[in-house]
Design an enzyme around this catalytic site. Structure first.
Site, PDB file in Angstrom:
ATOM      1  N   CYS A   1      10.306  -7.692   5.818  1.00 12.53           N
ATOM      2  CA  CYS A   1      10.804  -7.643   4.446  1.00 12.53           C
ATOM      3  C   CYS A   1      10.486  -6.296   3.799  1.00 12.53           C
ATOM      4  O   CYS A   1       9.365  -6.079   3.320  1.00 12.53           O
ATOM      5  CB  CYS A   1      10.192  -8.793   3.639  1.00 12.53           C
ATOM      6  SG  CYS A   1      10.702  -8.777   1.916  1.00 12.53           S
TER       7      CYS A   1
ATOM      8  N   CYS B   1       9.534  -6.428   0.122  1.00 15.75           N
ATOM      9  CA  CYS B   1       8.179  -6.947  -0.156  1.00 15.75           C
ATOM     10  C   CYS B   1       7.126  -5.894   0.182  1.00 15.75           C
ATOM     11  O   CYS B   1       6.168  -5.717  -0.553  1.00 15.75           O
ATOM     12  CB  CYS B   1       7.863  -8.181   0.687  1.00 15.75           C
ATOM     13  SG  CYS B   1       9.187  -9.365   0.854  1.00 15.75           S
ATOM     14  N   ASP B   2       7.272  -5.219   1.318  1.00 16.57           N
ATOM     15  CA  ASP B   2       6.181  -4.401   1.847  1.00 16.57           C
ATOM     16  C   ASP B   2       6.444  -2.901   1.812  1.00 16.57           C
ATOM     17  O   ASP B   2       5.543  -2.107   2.117  1.00 16.57           O
ATOM     18  CB  ASP B   2       5.908  -4.805   3.317  1.00 16.57           C
ATOM     19  CG  ASP B   2       5.566  -6.276   3.426  1.00 16.57           C
ATOM     20  OD1 ASP B   2       4.951  -6.805   2.483  1.00 16.57           O
ATOM     21  OD2 ASP B   2       5.910  -6.900   4.447  1.00 16.57           O
TER      22      ASP B   2
END
Ligand code: NAP
Length: 302
Positions: A132, A135-136
């Site tokens: 992701c 997200c990261d």
């Protein structure tokens, strides 16, 4: 109490089904396993093809869908599902919080990231291996990373990461991308994205943190080691069918066989969104499935 319909999943398909079910005055229950509604779009930086909402973030769109459902005060249980009984007039869903019954079920469990299944992938998960980018990605500001895949997600991830990373290798196993042309054009115009085509990632290396990836060039039959601090794997998705595997007809990849009316091979059970065998998996087709599923539920109950 027997519900008219239990909806399993709270992504765009499940939430759209809930809106239609409430408007049809069906006794409706949503069972969601994740702490947040929205499904995979929560991991999408930008959804630029949902009509009327250009450039909206996936997170915002997920919240909008959920707020729309909340307007109807739909009952939502947040719990892991342990088992499902599909046959008979009453369908049963056993969760960690209790057992629920309904006349019909809408299966809208969505799909999850496919793994590459290569050495280092599991060992370095969370230590530079991610599925992701939204997200990261922020952890890799100023660093060099790789993206593996050639679909919409891989192209979008590469573009998103290129904004903050020094360099992005976009590694794809063929020399043609599957993703949208507009994204391909943007990728090619982005100076800090280097295309590594016709290559397989064969190993992710590092001790406690990704330090490089090994790629095999299928055309030259040669190997190359790319120094990267992270790799974002965007190799597509697999349906979340563990609960219903073998209980209804599925295609060879596990997607549940159902037409546009979402009727599955089991009476009273409907499949909507990414879990259904279909041509195009996007927010708009998932939401459309949710609407169709409720129309089929109404016909079935009547
Ligand atoms: P996808 O379209 O299925 O693409 C997966 C990519 O990963 C393909 O390029 C595939 O290569 C590659 N791949 C699969 N298995 C692999 C393996 N074992 N090793 C290396 N590469 C592998 O999946 P996606 O990009 O995750 O998108 C999922 C769905 O969401 C699609 O329907 C997509 O259109 C939709 N989506 C849409 C948008 C948008 O419209 N804005 C954004 C995100 C996602 P091959 O090409 O060689 O098969």
């Amino acid at each position: 109490m027997c519900y008219d319909v239990i909806i399993l999943g709270s992504g765009p398909a499940g939430l759209s089904a809930a809106i239609y079910a409430e408007r049809a005055r069906l006794r409706t229950l949503i069972i969601e396993e994740k702490p947040l509604s929205g499904g995979q779009i929560l991991d999408t930086y930008e959804v630029d093809n949902y009509p009327g909402l250009p450039g909206i973030t996936g997170f915002e769109l997920g919240q909008k869908f959920r707020a729309h459902v909340d307007k109807f005060k739909t009952e939502i249980v947040n719990s892991q599902v342990k088992s499902i009984e599909l046959n008979g007039d009453k369908k049963t869903v056993v969760t960690e919080k209790g057992t629920y019954e309904a006349k019909t079920l809408i299966l809208a469990m969505g799909a999850t990231h496919r793994k590459l299944g290569i050495p280092g992938e599991e060992k370095l998960l969370g230590m530079g291996v991610s599925y992701c980018a939204t997200c990261d990605g922020a952890f890799f500001r100023g660093k060099t990373v790789a993206v593996a895949g050639g679909g919409d997600v891989a192209l979008e991830d590469a573009l998103f990461l290129a904004r903050g990373c020094e360099k992005v290798y976009l590694i794809h196993r063929r020399d043609e991308f599957r993703g949208a042309r507009i994204l391909q054009e943007k990728v090619k115009e982005t100076p800090n994205i280097e295309l590594v085509l016709s290559c397989n990632v064969t190993e992710i290396r590092g001790e406690g943190q990704v330090s490089s990836v090994l790629v095999h060039d299928k055309k030259t039959e040669s190997d190359r080691e790319l120094e990267v601090q992270g790799i974002f794997i965007a190799a597509g998705t697999e349906p979340n069918i563990a609960l219903v595997k073998g209980l209804l007809e599925q295609d060879e990849r596990g997607y549940i066989l159902a037409g546009e009316d979402t009727r599955t091979s089991v009476e009273g059970v409907f499949a909507a969104g990414d879990v259904r065998a279909k041509q195009l998996r996007q927010v708009i087709t998932a939401a459309a499935d949710g609407a169709n599923a409720v129309t089929s539920v109404e016909q079935y109950i009547r």
